[in-house]
Scaffold this motif. Structure first.
Motif, PDB file in Angstrom:
ATOM      1  N   VAL A  83       0.838  -1.199   0.000  1.00 42.75           N
ATOM      2  CA  VAL A  83       0.000   0.000   0.000  1.00 42.75           C
ATOM      3  C   VAL A  83       0.871   1.247   0.000  1.00 42.75           C
ATOM      4  CG1 VAL A  83      -1.817   1.256   1.200  1.00 42.75           C
ATOM      5  CG2 VAL A  83      -1.855  -1.256   1.160  1.00 42.75           C
ATOM      6  N   ASP A  84       1.915   1.247   0.817  1.00 44.13           N
ATOM      7  CA  ASP A  84       2.837   2.381   0.837  1.00 44.13           C
ATOM      8  C   ASP A  84       3.499   2.568  -0.525  1.00 44.13           C
ATOM      9  OD1 ASP A  84       2.321   2.900   3.506  1.00 44.13           O
ATOM     10  OD2 ASP A  84       3.939   1.589   4.202  1.00 44.13           O
ATOM     11  N   PHE A  85       3.844   1.457  -1.181  1.00 42.47           N
ATOM     12  CA  PHE A  85       4.467   1.572  -2.498  1.00 42.47           C
ATOM     13  C   PHE A  85       3.509   2.202  -3.496  1.00 42.47           C
ATOM     14  CE2 PHE A  85       5.048   0.113  -6.812  1.00 42.47           C
ATOM     15  CZ  PHE A  85       6.346   0.529  -7.055  1.00 42.47           C
ATOM     16  N   MET A  86       2.245   1.781  -3.510  1.00 47.81           N
ATOM     17  CA  MET A  86       1.296   2.307  -4.477  1.00 47.81           C
ATOM     18  C   MET A  86       1.080   3.810  -4.291  1.00 47.81           C
ATOM     19  SD  MET A  86      -1.621  -0.670  -4.998  1.00 47.81           S
ATOM     20  CE  MET A  86      -1.992  -0.874  -3.252  1.00 47.81           C
TER      21      MET A  86
ATOM     22  N   ALA B 230      14.721   3.578  -7.508  1.00 49.78           N
ATOM     23  CA  ALA B 230      15.177   3.447  -6.122  1.00 49.78           C
ATOM     24  C   ALA B 230      14.289   2.500  -5.322  1.00 49.78           C
ATOM     25  CB  ALA B 230      15.209   4.823  -5.454  1.00 49.78           C
ATOM     26  N   HIS B 231      13.055   2.253  -5.790  1.00 51.23           N
ATOM     27  CA  HIS B 231      12.102   1.398  -5.068  1.00 51.23           C
ATOM     28  C   HIS B 231      11.681   0.190  -5.898  1.00 51.23           C
ATOM     29  CE1 HIS B 231      11.784   5.333  -3.093  1.00 51.23           C
ATOM     30  NE2 HIS B 231      11.404   4.679  -2.019  1.00 51.23           N
ATOM     31  N   LYS B 232      12.461  -0.150  -6.919  1.00 59.54           N
ATOM     32  CA  LYS B 232      12.065  -1.235  -7.818  1.00 59.54           C
ATOM     33  C   LYS B 232      11.986  -2.569  -7.093  1.00 59.54           C
ATOM     34  CE  LYS B 232      12.942  -3.136 -12.400  1.00 59.54           C
ATOM     35  NZ  LYS B 232      13.746  -3.039 -13.646  1.00 59.54           N
ATOM     36  N   ASN B 233      12.858  -2.812  -6.148  1.00 60.71           N
ATOM     37  CA  ASN B 233      12.806  -4.076  -5.421  1.00 60.71           C
ATOM     38  C   ASN B 233      11.515  -4.205  -4.624  1.00 60.71           C
ATOM     39  OD1 ASN B 233      14.187  -6.599  -4.610  1.00 60.71           O
ATOM     40  ND2 ASN B 233      14.043  -5.688  -2.564  1.00 60.71           N
ATOM     41  N   GLU B 234      11.010  -3.077  -4.098  1.00 56.61           N
ATOM     42  CA  GLU B 234       9.722  -3.094  -3.400  1.00 56.61           C
ATOM     43  C   GLU B 234       8.601  -3.447  -4.373  1.00 56.61           C
ATOM     44  OE1 GLU B 234       9.086   0.549  -1.184  1.00 56.61           O
ATOM     45  OE2 GLU B 234      11.254   0.759  -0.932  1.00 56.61           O
ATOM     46  N   TYR B 235       8.675  -2.882  -5.570  1.00 58.86           N
ATOM     47  CA  TYR B 235       7.678  -3.189  -6.598  1.00 58.86           C
ATOM     48  C   TYR B 235       7.648  -4.687  -6.882  1.00 58.86           C
ATOM     49  CZ  TYR B 235       6.139  -3.985 -11.408  1.00 58.86           C
ATOM     50  OH  TYR B 235       5.538  -4.489 -12.534  1.00 58.86           O
TER      51      TYR B 235
ATOM     52  N   TYR C  22       4.496  -0.397 -16.212  1.00 55.89           N
ATOM     53  CA  TYR C  22       4.973   0.590 -17.173  1.00 55.89           C
ATOM     54  C   TYR C  22       3.852   1.004 -18.125  1.00 55.89           C
ATOM     55  CZ  TYR C  22       9.214  -1.608 -15.469  1.00 55.89           C
ATOM     56  OH  TYR C  22      10.187  -2.143 -14.656  1.00 55.89           O
ATOM     57  N   ARG C  23       3.605   2.304 -18.236  1.00 51.55           N
ATOM     58  CA  ARG C  23       2.632   2.805 -19.184  1.00 51.55           C
ATOM     59  C   ARG C  23       3.239   2.835 -20.583  1.00 51.55           C
ATOM     60  NH1 ARG C  23       0.670   7.201 -15.287  1.00 51.55           N
ATOM     61  NH2 ARG C  23      -1.315   6.383 -14.524  1.00 51.55           N
ATOM     62  N   ASP C  24       2.380   2.725 -21.584  1.00 48.73           N
ATOM     63  CA  ASP C  24       2.793   2.863 -22.975  1.00 48.73           C
ATOM     64  C   ASP C  24       3.274   4.297 -23.190  1.00 48.73           C
ATOM     65  OD1 ASP C  24       3.003   3.140 -25.737  1.00 48.73           O
ATOM     66  OD2 ASP C  24       1.292   1.825 -26.138  1.00 48.73           O
ATOM     67  N   ALA C  25       4.527   4.456 -23.582  1.00 50.28           N
ATOM     68  CA  ALA C  25       5.101   5.795 -23.746  1.00 50.28           C
ATOM     69  C   ALA C  25       4.357   6.619 -24.780  1.00 50.28           C
ATOM     70  CB  ALA C  25       6.570   5.685 -24.133  1.00 50.28           C
ATOM     71  N   ARG C  26       3.638   5.961 -25.684  1.00 48.16           N
ATOM     72  CA  ARG C  26       2.893   6.683 -26.713  1.00 48.16           C
ATOM     73  C   ARG C  26       1.576   7.238 -26.192  1.00 48.16           C
ATOM     74  NH1 ARG C  26       2.507   1.694 -30.674  1.00 48.16           N
ATOM     75  NH2 ARG C  26       1.944   0.845 -28.623  1.00 48.16           N
ATOM     76  N   ARG C  27       1.175   6.829 -24.978  1.00 46.63           N
ATOM     77  CA  ARG C  27      -0.146   7.209 -24.466  1.00 46.63           C
ATOM     78  C   ARG C  27      -0.068   7.826 -23.069  1.00 46.63           C
ATOM     79  NH1 ARG C  27      -3.292   1.596 -26.221  1.00 46.63           N
ATOM     80  NH2 ARG C  27      -2.867   1.756 -28.469  1.00 46.63           N
ATOM     81  N   LEU C  28       0.988   8.521 -22.776  1.00 50.86           N
ATOM     82  CA  LEU C  28       1.151   9.101 -21.442  1.00 50.86           C
ATOM     83  C   LEU C  28       0.153  10.230 -21.193  1.00 50.86           C
ATOM     84  CD1 LEU C  28       5.023   9.134 -20.993  1.00 50.86           C
ATOM     85  CD2 LEU C  28       3.358   7.485 -20.141  1.00 50.86           C
ATOM     86  N   ARG C  29      -0.075  11.066 -22.173  1.00 52.16           N
ATOM     87  CA  ARG C  29      -1.058  12.143 -22.079  1.00 52.16           C
ATOM     88  C   ARG C  29      -0.855  12.985 -20.820  1.00 52.16           C
ATOM     89  NH1 ARG C  29      -6.148   8.185 -23.631  1.00 52.16           N
ATOM     90  NH2 ARG C  29      -5.457   7.697 -25.752  1.00 52.16           N
ATOM     91  N   GLY C  30       0.386  13.346 -20.577  1.00 52.82           N
ATOM     92  CA  GLY C  30       0.704  14.185 -19.437  1.00 52.82           C
ATOM     93  C   GLY C  30       0.852  13.454 -18.120  1.00 52.82           C
ATOM     94  N   ARG C  31       0.655  12.147 -18.121  1.00 52.23           N
ATOM     95  CA  ARG C  31       0.798  11.361 -16.899  1.00 52.23           C
ATOM     96  C   ARG C  31       2.220  10.841 -16.783  1.00 52.23           C
ATOM     97  NH1 ARG C  31      -3.877   7.078 -17.961  1.00 52.23           N
ATOM     98  NH2 ARG C  31      -2.704   7.013 -19.914  1.00 52.23           N
ATOM     99  N   GLY C  32       2.561  10.374 -15.581  1.00 47.78           N
ATOM    100  CA  GLY C  32       3.868   9.788 -15.373  1.00 47.78           C
ATOM    101  C   GLY C  32       4.013   8.461 -16.093  1.00 47.78           C
ATOM    102  N   PRO C  33       5.220   7.915 -16.132  1.00 46.47           N
ATOM    103  CA  PRO C  33       5.465   6.693 -16.913  1.00 46.47           C
ATOM    104  C   PRO C  33       5.020   5.398 -16.233  1.00 46.47           C
ATOM    105  CG  PRO C  33       7.493   7.451 -15.897  1.00 46.47           C
ATOM    106  CD  PRO C  33       6.461   8.505 -15.608  1.00 46.47           C
ATOM    107  N   TYR C  34       4.476   5.484 -15.018  1.00 41.96           N
ATOM    108  CA  TYR C  34       4.123   4.270 -14.279  1.00 41.96           C
ATOM    109  C   TYR C  34       2.665   4.298 -13.832  1.00 41.96           C
ATOM    110  CZ  TYR C  34       9.193   4.298 -14.033  1.00 41.96           C
ATOM    111  OH  TYR C  34      10.529   4.367 -14.360  1.00 41.96           O
ATOM    112  N   LYS C  35       2.066   3.121 -13.774  1.00 37.11           N
ATOM    113  CA  LYS C  35       0.734   2.978 -13.197  1.00 37.11           C
ATOM    114  C   LYS C  35       0.869   2.910 -11.672  1.00 37.11           C
ATOM    115  CE  LYS C  35      -0.740   0.004 -17.071  1.00 37.11           C
ATOM    116  NZ  LYS C  35       0.447  -0.749 -17.463  1.00 37.11           N
ATOM    117  N   ASP C  36      -0.166   3.328 -10.973  1.00 37.01           N
ATOM    118  CA  ASP C  36      -0.173   3.188  -9.513  1.00 37.01           C
ATOM    119  C   ASP C  36      -1.005   1.998  -9.079  1.00 37.01           C
ATOM    120  OD1 ASP C  36      -2.755   4.016  -9.931  1.00 37.01           O
ATOM    121  OD2 ASP C  36      -2.555   5.931  -8.877  1.00 37.01           O
ATOM    122  N   ARG C  37      -1.329   1.116 -10.017  1.00 39.14           N
ATOM    123  CA  ARG C  37      -2.150  -0.068  -9.760  1.00 39.14           C
ATOM    124  C   ARG C  37      -1.744  -1.186 -10.717  1.00 39.14           C
ATOM    125  NH1 ARG C  37      -7.439   2.462  -9.977  1.00 39.14           N
ATOM    126  NH2 ARG C  37      -6.163   4.187  -9.246  1.00 39.14           N
ATOM    127  N   LEU C  38      -2.103  -2.402 -10.358  1.00 38.19           N
ATOM    128  CA  LEU C  38      -1.912  -3.555 -11.230  1.00 38.19           C
ATOM    129  C   LEU C  38      -3.201  -4.349 -11.275  1.00 38.19           C
ATOM    130  CD1 LEU C  38       1.581  -5.023 -10.195  1.00 38.19           C
ATOM    131  CD2 LEU C  38       1.072  -3.585 -12.179  1.00 38.19           C
TER     132      LEU C  38
END
Length: 226
Positions: free
Chosen positions: A10-13, A27-32, A68-84
């Motif tokens: 939860v803290d990671f998300m 820096a937090h990839k291992n937590e992911y 990882y979000r599709d780099a072609r469809r970021l639309r101003g958002r960051g490169p990562y999803k906050d959910r799976l």
């Protein structure tokens, strides 16, 4: 075997939601991997194995999204999803959202699971209404089974202009839907952190399977618009 999510997921998300940039993620990839992706992968495998074995005729497949979000469809958002999320459905040639799909999603605010038909083709919903008009009793039985339980709720957008009147009161919530969700939403607590979550999902999908099979069967009906 799935052992439950670690509460630190939860803290990671929340962390990735408010620090959606490469430096923070690296820096937090291992937590992911440890708290998020690998447990989700184990949960997906365990649930899918049971459903696939019990329903061999459906030739089910499973898909697990990555962060990882599709780099072609970021639309101003960051490169990562906050959910799976993962899904279980029959293979399809087109867009998965056009087919009925079992899903589980874990997000910062909570988790959800159920059966979705997000963007059911208009022809499918036309066939659905035609069959309800022609043979209402089989789906009335399903609708009543949903009304008797308190896990899944029916959600979905109705047509702005109703397509007609349902043949019975129990079918009214379904008749003018563009698509639907049978969804269970829970906070990130309790069962999320226990191995029993896998059994809960399996039991829920078993309950929803008659709805899934019913909607799959509509493809064999004639086009009522002709």
């Amino acid at each position: 075997m799935f052992q439950g999510f670690d509460p630190r997921v939860v803290d990671f998300m929340w962390g990735i939601r408010f620090n959606n940039e490469k430096a923070w993620f690296e820096a937090h990839k291992n937590e992911y991997l440890t708290y998020f992706y690998r447990p989700m992968q184990e949960l997906c495998r365990q649930v899918y194995a049971v459903l696939a074995e019990e329903n061999e005729d459906l030739d089910l497949t499973s898909r697990l999204t990555r962060i990882y979000r599709d780099a072609r469809r970021l639309r101003g958002r960051g490169p990562y999803k906050d959910r799976l999320w993962f899904s279980i459905e029959r293979p399809c040639d087109g867009e998965w959202s056009l087919e009925p799909t079992f899903w589980f999603e874990l997000a910062p605010e909570g988790y959800s699971y159920g059966l979705g038909y997000w963007y059911a083709p208009p022809i499918t919903m036309a066939r659905f209404r035609a069959r309800l008009d022609r043979e209402p009793k089989p789906f009335e039985k399903l609708a009543r089974s949903l009304n008797r339980q308190d896990t899944f709720l029916l959600e979905g957008t109705d047509y702005k202009r109703p397509k007609g009147s349902a043949p019975s009161k129990v079918l009214e919530p379904w008749y003018n839907k563009k698509g639907f969700l049978l969804t269970c939403d829970r906070p990130n607590e309790g069962e999320l952190f226990a191995p029993g979550l896998a059994d809960t999902l399996i039991a829920g999908y078993r309950f929803l399977l008659p709805f899934y099979r019913y909607f799959l069967s509509l493809s064999g009906d004639p086009d009522p618009r002709i």
